[in-house]
Design an enzyme around this catalytic site. Structure first.
Site, short mmCIF file in Angstrom:
data_model
loop_
_atom_site.label_atom_id
_atom_site.label_comp_id
_atom_site.label_asym_id
_atom_site.label_seq_id
_atom_site.Cartn_x
_atom_site.Cartn_y
_atom_site.Cartn_z
N ASP A 80 -98.15 -66.58 -52.41
CA ASP A 80 -99.37 -66.48 -51.70
C ASP A 80 -99.33 -65.82 -50.49
O ASP A 80 -98.44 -65.53 -49.85
CB ASP A 80 -99.61 -68.29 -51.68
N LYS A 156 -98.45 -64.46 -61.40
CA LYS A 156 -98.35 -65.84 -61.56
C LYS A 156 -99.72 -66.40 -60.93
O LYS A 156 -100.28 -66.04 -59.77
CB LYS A 156 -97.24 -66.31 -60.53
N ASP A 158 -101.72 -69.46 -60.04
CA ASP A 158 -101.66 -70.95 -59.68
C ASP A 158 -102.95 -71.71 -59.74
O ASP A 158 -104.03 -71.11 -60.56
CB ASP A 158 -101.40 -70.87 -58.26
N ARG A 215 -95.00 -73.14 -64.99
CA ARG A 215 -94.58 -74.18 -64.40
C ARG A 215 -94.98 -75.50 -64.93
O ARG A 215 -96.08 -75.78 -65.16
CB ARG A 215 -95.05 -74.05 -62.95
N ASP A 219 -93.45 -78.19 -57.44
CA ASP A 219 -92.77 -77.16 -56.35
C ASP A 219 -91.31 -77.62 -56.09
O ASP A 219 -91.27 -78.60 -55.29
CB ASP A 219 -93.43 -76.63 -55.19
#
Ligand SMILES: *[C@@H]1O[C@H](CO)[C@@H](O)[C@H](O)[C@H]1NC(C)=O
Ligand SMILES: *[C@@H]1O[C@H](CO)[C@@H](O)[C@H](O)[C@H]1NC(C)=O
Ligand SMILES: *[C@@H]1O[C@H](CO)[C@@H](O)[C@H](O)[C@H]1NC(C)=O
Ligand SMILES: *[C@@H]1O[C@H](CO)[C@@H](O)[C@H](O)[C@H]1NC(C)=O
Ligand SMILES: *[C@@H]1O[C@H](CO)[C@@H](O)[C@H](O)[C@H]1NC(C)=O
Length: 434
Positions: A80, A156, A158, A215, A219
Site C-alpha cells: 500500500d 495483490k 486487498d 490470505r 495481518d
C-alpha cells in the site's frame, strides 16, 4: 491410516483446477514491503525507509547480489501507499511523483534486467487500507490494463472499504481482467481474510480457480504472539485449508518476519519450518540491507526452501498435539520423502521428546534423516525409538527420505497394505539422538 496412504489420498484431492495463467506452480518467493515498512511516506525525514522507488531498488540490489535470487526469492512487491492520491486525466492510477519519479514501468524494467519480478498492490474498495485510491468494479479493467502496460508480474488485491457483495463480484472480475490483458500476472486475493477464512462464506474451490494465492487470516505483526496465532489458526483449520492448496493455488499465512525485531533465532527457525510445512508463499518483509547473518542463514537454508517448494505442492498437517506442549507436523514430499517438524510450545527449557517413526505412522522401513538446521544425517528404522531435544518456542526439522529397501508398489499390491521384510545391516543404531 498409514501416512503413505494419506499421500495418495491427498494427491487425488489436489487434482482440482488452478488459475490457468501458468504461474506459481510452486509457492512464490520474494520480498514484500508491508510488515517492515508499512505506510512510511516521510521521505524527507526517513529517506532510507520510506515507500519510494529507492527502497525497492535497494531490495532488488540485495536480492540479486546477496544470493537470494538464486534460491528463488525473485518477487519484489510494492504494498500500500505507493500511489498518488489522484488518478491521472485518463482515470489511471499513477505513482506518487515525488517518491516514484521514474515511474512503475521503469521500476519493473529494473527488476526484469536483474532476473527479478515486480509486484504491486490495489484494493477492491473505494480506498486502499491506507486511504489511497481503490479499484472498485468500475476501475478494474483500466487498472488491470495499466499494471500490464507497466509490465507488472504480480498483483495483490486487498479488501478494505468493500462489502461481501462487492467482493463476490470484484475478485473474479479482476481475475478475468488480468487474464484479458494477455500478460501473465500472479494474482493474490485478500478476499477470504475479509470473510473469516472458512466455508461456507469462503469457497476455496472457486478461489483456486481465480487466484494464485490468498490470505486467509489477519495481518502478521512483528511478534512471536502473532506468528503463533497464525500457526494455531491454520492448523486448527487444516482439513479445510489443505485441500484448497496445490500447484498454482496457495494458502498464504502472510509474510516472513525473520530478520526483524520480534523473533528469537529459535522462533525464526520455527516460522521458517512451519511456513515450509504449510507450502506457504515465502515473502520476506525485512531490511535486506542490514539483516543479521543468523537470520540470513535461516532464510537461505536450501533444504527448508526445497521442502517449501516441493513440486507436488501438498500442504502439510499437524499430526500430534501432546499435553507436554510438543506438536509434530508432517508434509508429504515428492519421491516418497516427507518432512517432519517437532515444535515446542513450552517456556521452560529444551524438552527431550521421545517417539519413533512407526508411532508417527511411517511404514516399515529404514529412513535416512537429515536435520534441516544442523545438517546432521542419521539412518533410522521405523521401529527405533529416538529422542529430539526441542528448544522452547523452537523446532527440530527433519527431511525424511523414502524408506530404503522397500518396494511400495509391492506393498500396495491389490490396493492392500502387505507387510514386508527386508535386511537392515546398515541401521544398527539402537537409539538416536539428534
Ligand atoms: C496413526 O494412525 C492411527 C490409526 O489410523 C490414528 O488413530 C493416529 O492418530 C495416527 N497417528 C498419527 C501420529 O498420525
Ligand atoms: C487466460 O485464460 C486462458 C483460459 O483459461 C488461458 O489459456 C490463458 O493462458 C490465460 N492467459 C493469461 C495471460 O493468464
Ligand atoms: C455493498 O455496497 C454497495 C455499494 O457498492 C451497496 O449498493 C450494497 O447495498 C452493499 N451491500 C451490503 C450487503 O452492504
Ligand atoms: C464453489 O465454487 C465452485 C466453482 O466455482 C462451484 O462449482 C460451487 O458450486 C461453489 N460451491 C458453493 C457451495 O457455492
Ligand atoms: C514412490 O515409490 C514407489 C515405489 O518405489 C514408486 O513407484 C513411486 O513412483 C514413488 N512415488 C514418487 C512420487 O516418487
Amino acid at each position: 491410516m498409514h501416512l503413505v496412504v494419506l499421500v495418495f489420498a491427498s494427491a487425488l484431492s489436489v487434482a482440482t483446477l488452478a488459475l490457468d495463467n501458468g504461474l506459481m506452480r510452486t509457492p512464490p518467493m520474494g520480498w514484500l514491503a508491508w510488515e517492515r515498512f508499512r505506510c512510511d511516506i516521510d521521505c524527507e525525514h526517513d529517506p532510507k525507509n520510506c515507500i519510494s522507488e529507492n527502497l525497492f531498488i535497494d531490495m532488488a540490489d540485495r536480492l540479486s547480489e546477496d544470493g537470494w535470487r538464486e534460491l528463488g526469492y525473485v518477487y519484489v512487491n510494492i504494498d500500500d501507499c505507493w500511489s498518488s492520491m489522484e488518478r491521472d486525466k485518463q482515470g489511471r492510477l499513477q505513482p506518487d511523483p515525488k517518491r516514484f519519479p521514474g515511474g512503475i514501468h521503469k521500476l519493473a524494467r529494473y527488476m526484469h534486467d536483474r532476473g527479478l519480478k515486480l509486484g504491486i498492490y490495489g484494493d477492491m474498495g473505494t480506498h486502499t487500507c491506507g486511504g489511497y485510491p481503490g479499484t472498485p468494479m468500475d476501475k478494474i479493467m483500466i487498472d488491470a490494463l495499466t499494471f500490464a502496460e507497466w509490465e507488472v508480474d504480480m498483483f495483490k488485491y486487498d479488501g478494505c472499504y468493500s462489502n461481501a457483495t462487492e467482493q463476490e463480484q470484484g475478485y473474479p472480475f479482476m481475475s478475468k481482467a488480468l487474464n484479458a490483458t494477455g500478460r501473465p500476472i500472479g494474482y493474490s486475493c485478500s478476499w477470504p481474510a475479509y470473510q473469516g477464512g472458512l466455508p461456507p462464506k469462503v469457497n476455496y474451490t472457486q478461489l483456486g480457480e481465480i487466484c494464485n494465492l490468498w490470505r486467509n487470516y489477519g495481518d502478521i505483526q512483528d511478534s512471536w504472539d502473532s506468528v503463533l496465532s497464525i500457526i494455531d489458526w491454520v492448523f486448527e483449520n487444516q482439513d479445510v485449508l489443505i485441500s484448497a492448496a496445490g500447484p498454482g493455488r496457495w494458502n498464504d499465512p502472510d509474510m516472513l518476519i525473520i530478520g526483524d525485531f520480534g523473533l528469537s533465532m529459535d522462533q525464526s527457525r520455527a516460522q521458517m519450518a512451519l511456513w515450509a510445512i504449510m507450502a506457504a508463499p515465502l515473502f520476506m518483509s525485512n531490511d535486506l540491507r542490514t539483516i543479521s547473518s543468523g537470520a540470513r542463514s535461516i532464510l537461505q537454508n536450501k533444504m527448508v526452501i526445497s521442502i517449501d517448494q516441493d513440486p507436488m505442492g501438498i500442504q502439510g498437517r499437524r499430526i500430534v498435539k501432546e499435553k507436554s506442549g510438543i506438536e509434530v507436523f508432517w508434509r508429504p514430499l515428492s519421491g516418497n520423502a516427507s518432512a517432519l517438524v517437532f515444535f515446542s510450545r513450552r517456556h521452560d527449557m529444551p524438552y527431550r521428546y521421545q517417539t519413533s517413526l512407526s508411532k508417527l505412522n511411517y511404514t516399515t522401513g529404514s529412513y535416512k534423516i537429515i536435520d534441516v538446521f544442523t545438517d546432521k544425517t542419521v539412518m533410522l528404522k521405523d521401529s527405533t525409538d529416538f529422542v529430539v531435544s526441542v528448544n522452547p518456542t523452537g523446532v527440530v526439522m527433519w527431511y525424511v527420505s523414502a524408506p530404503a529397501k522397500l518396494n511400495l508398489r509391492q506393498l500396495y499390491k491389490g490396493g492392500k497394505l502387505h507387510h514386508h521384510t527386508y535386511d537392515d545391516e546398515e541401521n544398527a543404531i539402537p537409539r538416536v539422538f539428534l
